[in-house]
Design a protein around this motif. Sequence first.
Motif, mmCIF file in Angstrom:
data_model
loop_
_atom_site.group_PDB
_atom_site.id
_atom_site.type_symbol
_atom_site.label_atom_id
_atom_site.label_comp_id
_atom_site.label_asym_id
_atom_site.label_seq_id
_atom_site.Cartn_x
_atom_site.Cartn_y
_atom_site.Cartn_z
ATOM 1 N N ASP A 1 0.793 -1.234 0.000
ATOM 2 C CA ASP A 1 0.000 0.000 0.000
ATOM 3 C C ASP A 1 0.828 1.288 0.000
ATOM 4 O OD1 ASP A 1 -2.205 -1.648 0.170
ATOM 5 O OD2 ASP A 1 -2.397 -1.434 2.350
ATOM 6 N N THR B 1 -3.069 7.247 3.349
ATOM 7 C CA THR B 1 -3.200 5.987 2.600
ATOM 8 C C THR B 1 -3.991 4.966 3.405
ATOM 9 O OG1 THR B 1 -1.109 6.399 1.487
ATOM 10 C CG2 THR B 1 -1.885 4.127 1.496
ATOM 11 N N ARG B 2 -3.723 4.892 4.710
ATOM 12 C CA ARG B 2 -4.442 3.908 5.534
ATOM 13 C C ARG B 2 -5.937 4.231 5.572
ATOM 14 N NH1 ARG B 2 -1.790 0.654 4.639
ATOM 15 N NH2 ARG B 2 -3.703 -0.461 4.891
ATOM 16 N N LYS C 1 -7.422 2.726 2.686
ATOM 17 C CA LYS C 1 -7.305 1.275 2.521
ATOM 18 C C LYS C 1 -7.986 0.487 3.637
ATOM 19 C CE LYS C 1 -4.303 1.371 -0.978
ATOM 20 N NZ LYS C 1 -4.570 0.779 -2.296
#
Lengths: 56, 625
Positions: free
Chosen positions: B268, B378-379, B382
Amino acid sequence: MDSTPDGILTDVVDLSGVSLPELAAHAAAADLVAAEDSLVREVNSVLIVSVGGSES
Amino acid sequence: VPLQITRVNLPLSVIEGLSAGRDLADIVPRLNGTERSRRLQLINHVLRVSDRVPGLGPIDSLAPAQELFARAQRADPAAVEDVLAYPQTGLWVTHLVRRLSGVLDDEIPLWVHLGHYNALAAAAAITAGVDFDIEVPTRDGVAHLPTVGSARFTGIAQWAPARVTGAGEVLSLAAAGEQIRLPRPHRSTPPRTSTSAPTSAPTQEVPGWRSVTYLRPGREGRALSVTLDVLDPYPACAGLEPAPGLSEAEVRAWSKLLIDAWQLLARDHVEEAAGLAAGLRSIIPLPSGPGVNGRSGSSSDAFGAAALSLPTDATALAMTLVHEFRHSLLNGLLHLVPLCDQSDARPLYAPWRDDPRPIIGLLHGAFAFTGVTDFWRTRLRKDTGTDWELACFEFALRRQQATEVLDGMRSSASLTEVGGILVHNLWQHSKGWNDDPVPARPARLAELSAASHRAAWRAAQVEVDPQWARRSADRWTHGLPAEPLPRRDDVVRADPAARHLDRLSTLSRHRLAGRSGPVPGFAAGQALGSTAGQALGSAAGQALVDGDQDRARRLYLRALAAEPESVPSWGGLAVTMIDHSDRIAARTLIERPECVRAVYREAAAGTILAEGAVVDLAHWLGANG
């Protein structure tokens, strides 16, 4: 520092491609010694820079 | 043939890439090259200067090491490069340069520091497959071969030489009549397709010998190769004292977490993973502290090392590696070009720290937390469920903190021209964060956490003219109008007692993770809840993160009545006022808590004021001041 077409020419000596034994053979070269003295002054001016991370 | 000396060109695209966290697969090898040049020069300096140091001790010449390095270089240049590039080599050579220059001292004999060069040469020779015989220093009975391992001898002086011999497939170390023999460890770079099992076996089981542990998570093309190094003696010289040792269970725990963290990063966080794969060489495990947030740190002399305690989960490890590697990246850039006036020691507010920081520290924090904010962004995209809510909170909190600092730094006169470009690029990059909406609950908790930290920090460390405070307390007691508030010029004095100012964010994480009950480490180990005032403050914080501001305010007021010096309670009280109908009191407590605290201190000296007195006082100061 001087400008270059894409950025800045730093004061840092580029020794890529020079091995440790090769460098030792030229240890006393005047221009190397001058750059080295400058680097040593920089190192000595910053005693310890430990930057805390996620502690706080 | 004389060497052709050239200087390093720094394209502005490197600064753009670092600011945006991209092109790291190209940028990091450049920085590796700069660090190598730097170390070569410093070693050269040591070689020149050490010739002039008389009567060193048992190891009084570096010529044998030079000769051994030359032979290793001919046999396997990569073996020498590995030793040079090892972050702990940077710590050694800078420590020694400072020691030789007389700018620092320590209790260790100079010959021990100089003799470490022999140990580095031995390490290179071991990997290069060269036969050799050389003396290395021991410290408290331990002879350490960097990147390889340590031998422990008994019945030996505190500082003594040991003889290391590599002959064919056998490595032996001898001192004080004792000999330790083991199979010669081979090149520490097995195929990149290897799994991440610790690779310090089989030599680990030789009595008296401990190998440096290598961890290699990942598959070809997306692999990381790092040591888990508690043996090297030089991190301690930089204030990064590693854990005293790692049990097999602890190595397994690190290994498992790193496998999972690397999987997350490689999948990721592709740019960050590319940078780490190219530049991170060593993890220095730190002892776990009493708190819940873990500890981590870096040194400007150890490019490519991250020191950290074992995180609680893989996401925390991934984030911490990204965070600490950002410090390495900035250190690498700082070694190329000055970014600010490093002599400017004026103390400034850093939202992620309890203590005030100079401009260089603030720049480090802004650069590191820009990367951390990107990580959580990003987390947020995701993750799902509880992890997603936590990611939303972390993103919102770090976004707010980094943006606040970058906004302020843009006008700093202490930045150099290049530093100004870097900060401007970081600031521009941060504008992209506004595209990501954060749900109300984590956004609110992030806002409260950031504001509470800022208010507590101000209450503790922004100075207030004591005469103004005394006069104001007197006027308040006698029912007179307030004098104007002092000008906001923020004279800061560090208060070492100002600790755990981020407890609201810790409580918020606890709640968002769906946990109930007390926060681990809060009740006992951190002096929280150990007095009536602290217990009330802790309960107030829990009410605040549960959304009950009125109850939280009442509890904070009771906490302050019991313990007026508790700065976290001042921070907490301030943010309970965010939606309060008394806008004057709210503004004064949120923006100038140090003034309210200073006057309250004077007014309450020797007495206990009514619980609501703080809000009344804040209103009085704000309305008439």
